[in-house]
Structures are given as structure tokens and as C-alpha cells.
Design a protein around this motif. Structure first.
Motif, short mmCIF file in Angstrom:
data_model
loop_
_atom_site.label_atom_id
_atom_site.label_comp_id
_atom_site.label_asym_id
_atom_site.label_seq_id
_atom_site.Cartn_x
_atom_site.Cartn_y
_atom_site.Cartn_z
N THR A 198 -5.31 -6.11 -8.18
CA THR A 198 -4.76 -7.44 -7.91
C THR A 198 -5.71 -8.54 -8.40
O THR A 198 -5.26 -9.56 -8.89
N MET A 199 -7.03 -8.27 -8.30
CA MET A 199 -7.96 -9.28 -8.81
C MET A 199 -7.73 -9.52 -10.30
O MET A 199 -7.90 -10.63 -10.80
N MET A 200 -7.32 -8.49 -11.02
CA MET A 200 -7.12 -8.63 -12.46
C MET A 200 -5.67 -9.00 -12.81
O MET A 200 -5.26 -8.91 -13.97
N GLY A 201 -4.91 -9.40 -11.78
CA GLY A 201 -3.58 -9.94 -12.07
C GLY A 201 -2.44 -8.95 -12.07
O GLY A 201 -1.33 -9.28 -12.51
N MET A 202 -2.68 -7.75 -11.60
CA MET A 202 -1.58 -6.80 -11.48
C MET A 202 -0.84 -7.03 -10.16
O MET A 202 -1.39 -7.56 -9.20
N HIS A 203 0.44 -6.61 -10.12
CA HIS A 203 1.20 -6.61 -8.88
C HIS A 203 1.20 -5.21 -8.31
O HIS A 203 1.46 -4.26 -9.04
N VAL A 204 0.93 -5.09 -7.04
CA VAL A 204 0.89 -3.76 -6.43
C VAL A 204 1.90 -3.67 -5.30
O VAL A 204 1.96 -4.53 -4.42
N SER A 205 2.74 -2.62 -5.34
CA SER A 205 3.62 -2.28 -4.23
C SER A 205 3.13 -0.98 -3.64
O SER A 205 2.59 -0.13 -4.36
N VAL A 206 3.31 -0.82 -2.35
CA VAL A 206 2.95 0.45 -1.74
C VAL A 206 4.19 1.07 -1.09
O VAL A 206 5.03 0.37 -0.53
N ALA A 207 4.27 2.41 -1.21
CA ALA A 207 5.37 3.16 -0.60
C ALA A 207 4.76 4.26 0.24
O ALA A 207 4.00 5.09 -0.27
N ALA A 208 5.09 4.26 1.53
CA ALA A 208 4.48 5.24 2.42
C ALA A 208 5.25 5.27 3.73
O ALA A 208 5.90 4.28 4.11
N PRO A 209 5.19 6.39 4.44
CA PRO A 209 5.74 6.40 5.80
C PRO A 209 5.01 5.37 6.64
O PRO A 209 3.81 5.12 6.41
N ALA A 210 5.70 4.78 7.60
CA ALA A 210 5.11 3.71 8.41
C ALA A 210 3.78 4.13 9.04
O ALA A 210 2.84 3.33 9.12
N THR A 211 3.67 5.40 9.46
CA THR A 211 2.44 5.83 10.14
C THR A 211 1.25 5.95 9.19
O THR A 211 0.12 6.10 9.63
N LEU A 212 1.51 5.90 7.90
CA LEU A 212 0.41 5.98 6.94
C LEU A 212 0.09 4.64 6.29
O LEU A 212 -0.61 4.56 5.30
N LEU A 213 0.67 3.59 6.89
CA LEU A 213 0.31 2.24 6.45
C LEU A 213 -0.70 1.67 7.45
O LEU A 213 -0.53 1.82 8.65
N PRO A 214 -1.75 1.02 6.97
CA PRO A 214 -2.71 0.45 7.92
C PRO A 214 -2.06 -0.68 8.71
O PRO A 214 -1.12 -1.33 8.23
N THR A 215 -2.58 -0.92 9.91
CA THR A 215 -1.97 -1.94 10.77
C THR A 215 -1.98 -3.32 10.14
O THR A 215 -1.02 -4.06 10.24
N GLY A 216 -3.04 -3.66 9.45
CA GLY A 216 -3.12 -5.01 8.86
C GLY A 216 -2.45 -5.14 7.50
O GLY A 216 -2.76 -6.07 6.75
N ILE A 217 -1.56 -4.25 7.15
CA ILE A 217 -1.02 -4.20 5.78
C ILE A 217 -0.38 -5.53 5.36
O ILE A 217 -0.38 -5.88 4.17
N ASP A 218 0.12 -6.29 6.35
CA ASP A 218 0.77 -7.56 6.00
C ASP A 218 -0.21 -8.55 5.36
O ASP A 218 0.19 -9.44 4.61
N ASP A 219 -1.50 -8.37 5.66
CA ASP A 219 -2.49 -9.27 5.08
C ASP A 219 -3.00 -8.78 3.72
O ASP A 219 -3.80 -9.45 3.08
N TRP A 220 -2.58 -7.58 3.31
CA TRP A 220 -3.02 -7.08 2.01
C TRP A 220 -2.19 -7.76 0.91
O TRP A 220 -1.04 -8.13 1.13
N PRO A 221 -2.71 -7.89 -0.27
CA PRO A 221 -1.98 -8.55 -1.36
C PRO A 221 -0.97 -7.61 -2.02
O PRO A 221 -0.97 -7.47 -3.25
N VAL A 222 -0.15 -6.97 -1.21
CA VAL A 222 0.80 -5.98 -1.74
C VAL A 222 2.17 -6.16 -1.12
O VAL A 222 2.31 -6.77 -0.05
N ASP A 223 3.20 -5.64 -1.78
CA ASP A 223 4.53 -5.52 -1.19
C ASP A 223 4.69 -4.12 -0.63
O ASP A 223 4.23 -3.15 -1.24
N VAL A 224 5.34 -4.03 0.51
CA VAL A 224 5.67 -2.72 1.03
C VAL A 224 7.12 -2.43 0.64
O VAL A 224 8.01 -3.25 0.90
N VAL A 225 7.33 -1.31 -0.04
CA VAL A 225 8.69 -1.00 -0.48
C VAL A 225 9.24 0.16 0.34
O VAL A 225 8.50 1.04 0.76
N GLU A 226 10.54 0.09 0.56
CA GLU A 226 11.18 1.11 1.38
C GLU A 226 11.57 2.32 0.53
O GLU A 226 11.34 3.45 0.89
#
Lengths: 306, 306, 306
Positions: free
Chosen positions: C177-205
Motif C-alpha cells: 500500500t505504501m507503494m500505491g497498490m490496492h490490497v483486498s483481503v479474503a478470509a473467514p471472519a475468525t482469521l481476520l484481526p480485530t482491528g482490520i477496519d483500521d488497516w488500509p485494505v478492503d475486506v471482500v466476501e
């Protein structure tokens, strides 16, 4: 797959073996220099990938590589990861991607080194795969006989002990017979492999008769545990009496005999402490020649030409 | 057997120790260069043969060897193979046959290094044999005092703690007294060796009185387990009160004292964390000097002459 | 503390990352030379201090150091000594006193490398601290995308799997993300960190929708044991169906996609064997780039300037 790999003694022909013997002699001269080191493989990286403990063989390859100025890295794995073929594959591919130039592979599974060779385009040296093959041991054995006796053709070797479970037996018999030596084996029936009739060897019943005509006596390591476990094997005492190189048998050997053992020895089992003092004992020469032979094998594998 | 071996501090005389101290000073200068490395031992192979875990000592020798451009190989064995004298013999003879030029040996059996020395014609450096000797530790201790205080003759050292089980005590007391230092020891009676009356030391009862006159304070490592196990030893708390270098005791030491410990420290047992901050604390200097002393010892062992 | 340390990807800014990427390219050219080695760090000593097993990462750093002609020493500790902060402190201070010029530190405790950095004035490279950071992994990932696709700005990455327990996720997302890429993450809810909303990523279903637009597909290692243990996680079969890069999903990816995995792979879990054969698969390139990136990081840490 690389045509510079050494997986089996059968990968070599007589000319190939001669080349290694001569190159090994040349490196023996290097080792006698004040700085026993040549820059031949500077910048090359040799990985010792040992999935089975063998400090002795690993150090021999490591010292050989250093004498050629190669860099070495060691990967040693505990027995637990042995069963996963995939893990071996990924380990090798990963090291390959890191730029390793040659793999020295020890693994308890017969055929492991050949499988590794199928996965990479860099040379693979088989440093022992189960009871199957150990080609650099065969070469160092040959060099040892050659340095003691000159031309090896026609020499008679008696190999004694656990032929069945020995990769040394398989590889060394291959090298000796390819170079025109005659090999006899002496062992309890349960320690002879089932297909022994197809091997290029004679099976002898009586060790003492065989020793009378021997130019080379090759004692194999006999594990005490195997004797204790096997109901068919004679007791340790009987084993020593029939197949051990006892002090008395050693005394009857002429001084020009070449007395060999792949190490580590079970003193008092297959070989008496006194026997290792016989003038023909070449056991430490085998170790020394192991370094020069491995220098030769690494040198050829990595593209040097003598 | 090699007359270049270093098995015991008693193998050296005053002139020999002086030579190592001076050479160590010369290597200290090398370490301050932009490329802290000399080609003195290029092509030589040093084997670190450790039958007992000691990463700290092994790394010190390994770094020393690399600074001299030697190649190093490491042989480490688990405790299980310790008991077989024959295995040690074969290991050493095998490495010797591979062309190793010097052996650095650590073994838990007193006298092990001397036995190894009897088996090979290459130099052997004792890197600790049980509770017996650790001569390079003694030399680095001496170099440390020398660098802090100049001429060591007449300096008074108080050594505190488990004299009985410490090879450091034995070797360092030997080096200190040989160079004209006075050594007193302070320890519970059960941690003094039975023959202490024949050692060239005074036994002091009261640590605080002894500290008043000390130029050098040498704290030995005290294993908590030993205190717990030994019914005669005072409790840990009492031990610390009587023999520990507590923060309060450290505060009373003058800045020019040399405060030493062989490491690893049991902070809060024989030495308080605050004591390690004393201006006289030379514990990391001991480690640094360990490298230059081992460079000197390897250099002399392998035939270099200053 | 050294301003040449690399503890977190956040220690770098865009210019700093660009410098490492360019230097890594320069070293890639070195590796293609007949003697793939430069004398840049001759006489420097790099200590690999691994309090957690990671042969792969250790060998990558070791090979990188050797290619720069540095000396390397390895300190590996079993898990048992991990808990004692004091022991880590003393180990580091001791190696520092021995003259080690840079520390490569792996430890299971988050923040361990930063603590080490506080204790020494030499550079410290974080080679993984728990689930926290692994900055050289992030850099090699970035170099891999860069070498495949040129300018990375605007590229879309889908990262799939165990984000929660992955230091790779944390560091690589930071670099991408520092270099300008867009990152999405896909994972079961239990494998997402609690603070994920503050990460510079989209969570995809839905993974399949996300893959349609992906330039980079980054599969994380999924431990089978975790699936078996976690009552909330779907079964392994369901996991693979929803989040695995199956053969079928791989077939739908265009050839110019960059398909990545930090290794070691769980073939048949997060990634099908067939998927590793996709023309976009860059998994071994990641390993190769790991060496050049670590050469760049060590080179800069030890005072070289590009």
C-alpha cells in the motif's frame, strides 16, 4: 536433471572413474601445499542437505568444498520430516531458487538422490540413500587401493559382514569390479541380499581360506543391535569367531594387504583393536582420500575440467 | 602430541603468557581496522569439537578463527555419546585424517583435551574439560586486568563463589598468581575444594573486609539449582546476603576496581543488576578480549610467530 | 540503537523502499556473473540469531551475507530459553562484545527485534517477530511484483487466508500500500484481526469476484491444525472450497497475474498443486528475490551506500 550429477557408481564408466582417480591424485598434491586451497570454485555455493545424521560424511564434503574455495550451507533435518516427499521437494526447490549450485544429498530412502536430481538442473551428489548407494565412498575406496597398490586390475578383495544392509557394499563392489578387481563376500546367510547370485561376486563359506588369497580385506560395520535382534544370526561371540577380523586373523595377513573399513568401527565386533594396527590398515587413508575424491567430484560437477 | 597445544594454564610460563598478552594486544589493533581481518591462517582448518554445549565459547573461537582467515568446521555431540571413550577417539582421528590443522575441544570429562592431544600430532586447545581447566578463559581474564590496570604484579583479587565446581577458578587463579597477583577466595565451606589449602590463595571469611582491599573482584557463576539441592548450603537469600555482589556492595567499590564475571551471569544471585553498571565492570571487555586471546592462541598453535 | 536497523516496514518511506528495490536489481545482476560474489562486506561479521526455527529464512540471509563476502555465525536456541528476557539480552550483548557487526533476529515474541535494537549500537534486521512483522519478506514480495509487472502503482492485490496470525500479511500489506497498490483481503471472519477496519485494505466476501480484478494473488499459509482446532472455522473441505486457490480457480486467472505464496506451501490446502504450475506463479522468484533483497538490506545496514 544434470549430466554432472553423481547418483550411482553405475553413472560412471571406466574412463570416468579414471578421471576422478587422477583428479583426486592432483588434489592430494594440493593438500600438501603450505596453503592447501585452490580458488577453483570461488563464488559457488554447495548445499549439504542431510535428512539423516552423518557428521562424518557431511564434514568430509564440507572440507572438500572449502579447499576449493566454495561456500557451503548446511541443511539438516530430523527424521520426522523424512516421510513427507513434498517437504523434500519444497526444500530442494527453495534452496535451488536461492542460487545453490550443487546439492550433496543424504537421505534414508533408496532413490532419494535420484528423485532430487529430477527436480533441479544443478548437479546432485548422492551422499548415501538408505542401503542403496554411496558412490563417493566407492570412489575413495578405489583410490585407497590404487594409492597402496598401483594398478588395481586383478586384485582380489574379500568383503566381510553385513552385505544386505550396506550401501557401501553395493557401491564399492560396483567400483571394484568395474575396474577389474575380483570380489568375494563372506557373511552369514541372513546378511546376504536375496539377489546375491546376480551380483558380480563369489560367496565364500570360510573366511580364513578366503583371507589367504586376499589383496584387499574390507570389513563392514556390524551393528551389535542387529545381532541381538535377529533370531537366526549367531551370537555376538560366534559372529566374531566366524566373521570378525580378530587379532589372530590380522597377524596372519601379509604386510602388503590393504585392510579397509568404512567407519565408524565397532572395535571388538567386526574388527579387533589390534587389527587396526596392522601395517596394511588403510582406514584413516580412506578418510583422507574421501576429501580429495569429494574435491574431484565437486570440481567436475560444478563445471571444472581437469 | 604437539608442543603447540594449550591444555592447561600450567603449560605456559611467565614468558609464554607475556607473549600471548602482547599478541592479543596486536590483534586488538587489527580488530579496530576497517577490515578487521588478517590472512595469517588462510587455508588452515580449525575444528571446534564440542561434546558439551557452549555456544558462547564456540562462537568466540569461531570468530577468532575467521578473523585470521582460517576455515572452521563444527562438530557438536549430544551428551549421550560422551561416555564412549572410543567414539571420541574415532571422531578425533577421523577429523585428523580429513586434514584438520587444530582442534578446539570442549568435553565434560576432566583431562579430555589432554587425552585428545595424545592421539594427534596437531595442536589441541582445551576449551574447557569438566571442572578442571579452561586456559583461554584464564588468559582473557589476565588480558582484561592488564588492559585496565597495566602491570598486574601485586594486584589483589578476590574471587567469590563456587570455587569447587569451577574450571574458571582453577585456571584463572593459576594465571593470576603466576603473574604475581594475590588471590583470595570467599565461599561457603561446601563450595571450597578439599585441597584448597594447597592452592596459592588465601581463604577469607568475610567478603566485605576482603572487598575493601581488592583491586579485582571476580564473581563466579552460582547455579541456583545447586543451592536448592545442597542441604548444607545456606538458602539463596542467605547466600546472596553473604556472598553476592549486591547493589550496596558494588556502591562501596572504588571506580578503579576491575569487576569480572565469566558469564553467563545469574543476575540477582551472585551479582545484582546494578553491580553490572559499576564503572569497574569489565564483563563485556572479558568477552571482547576472549576473541583476541583466542586469535593469539590459534595463531601460535598453528605455527605463526609474532 | 542504530538508524541502519530494519525492524518494521514502517521504518522505511517510499524513497527508502525504492533504494532497496534498485539495489536488489543491481545484486540480481551480480548473481548472474560467473563468480556471483562481491567483496563489499569483507571482514564484516553477521550473526543470525534465531530463537525460532526457520531454516529457510536463515539460509537466505546466510547466502546473502556470503555473496557479499561477509562472515556469518549462527546462534540458534531452542524454545525453552525464549521466555527469559535476560537470557536474550545477555546473548545479544555477548555477541556484540565479540565484534558482531549486524544482527539478524528471529524470535517468536512480537517486538523482540526492536528490544534487541535498544541494546546495541549495531544494526538489527528483523527476520520475523511472532505474528508481528517480517520486513524483508515484504520487500522481496514487492521486488517480485516489480520485476514481473514494472511500476506497481495502482496494481490490485488480493491476499487470501490467515491474516490474523501472519506477519507476512502485516508487513507485505504495509509495503504494497505504501507503494500505491490496492490490497483486498479474503478470509473467514475468525482469521481476520480485530482491528482490520483500521488497516488500509478492503475486506471482500467472495473470493471469485475479487480474483476477477486481481493483478496479484497472494495466498497465505493455512495451518491444517488451526482448522481442526478452531470450532468456528469451517471444515478443511469447506475452507478449500471457499478460500483455496483450487486448480479450477487457477485456470481462470490470466497469464499476467502474479501468483504468490510466502512458503512453505500446504499443497492441497490453500493452494492446489496445479495452481503452482500457472504461468503467473512467482513463488520461486520470491525465494530468489529474497536473497538479493537481503543482500541490499545487509549492504545498507553495514554502511555501504549504493
Amino acid at each position: 536433471m544434470s549430466d554432472r550429477s553423481l547418483l550411482s557408481i553405475d553413472d560412471l564408466d571406466v574412463a570416468g572413474i579414471r578421471e576422478i582417480v587422477e583428479l583426486s591424485d592432483a588434489f592430494e598434491e594440493v593438500l600438501r601445499r603450505p596453503i592447501p586451497k585452490v580458488p577453483a570454485l570461488r563464488g559457488r555455493t554447495v548445499a549439504n542437505v542431510f535428512f539423516e545424521d552423518s557428521t562424518r560424511t557431511r564434514l568430509s564434503f564440507e572440507i572438500a568444498a572449502k579447499r576449493l574455495s566454495a561456500d557451503t550451507v548446511n541443511f539438516t533435518a530430523s527424521g520426522s520430516s523424512l516421510s513427507k516427499g513434498e517437504s523434500l521437494f519444497d526444500t530442494i526447490r527453495t534452496l535451488h531458487a536461492m542460487g545453490v549450485d550443487a546439492f550433496v544429498v543424504r537421505h534414508r530412502a533408496p532413490g532419494a538422490a535420484r528423485r532430487v536430481d529430477g527436480w533441479v538442473d544443478t548437479p546432485v551428489i548422492n551422499a548415501g540413500d538408505g542401503a542403496h548407494e554411496h558412490p563417493t565412498q566407492a570412489l575413495l575406496d578405489l583410490v585407497t587401493v590404487h594409492r597402496r597398490r598401483g594398478d588395481v586390475e586383478g586384485l582380489r578383495c574379500v568383503m566381510v559382514g553385513d552385505i544386505e544392509h550396506s550401501r557401501v557394499a553395493r557401491s564399492t563392489i560396483g567400483a571394484f569390479t568395474m575396474m577389474g578387481m575380483h570380489v568375494s563376500v563372506a557373511a552369514p546367510a541372513t546378511l546376504l541380499p536375496t539377489g546375491i547370485d546376480d551380483w558380480p561376486v563369489d560367496v565364500v563359506e570360510d573366511l580364513d581360506t578366503a583371507l589367504e588369497k586376499a589383496d584387499v580385506v574390507y570389513m563392514l560395520r556390524m551393528q551389535k543391535e542387529r545381532i541381538a535382534r535377529d533370531p537366526v544370526l549367531p551370537s555376538l561371540r560366534e559372529y566374531v569367531a566366524r566373521y570378525g577380523l580378530t587379532a589372530e586373523r590380522a597377524r596372519r595377513l601379509p604386510p602388503e594387504v590393504v585392510l579397509m573399513h568404512p567407519g565408524p568401527m565397532n572395535r571388538g565386533v567386526e574388527i579387533a583393536p589390534e587389527a587396526t594396527e596392522h601395517p596394511g590398515a588403510a582406514i584413516e587413508e580412506q578418510v583422507r582420500n574421501g576429501v580429495t575424491v569429494r574435491m574431484a567430484v565437486l570440481y567436475l560437477a560444478l563445471g571444472g575440467m581437469p
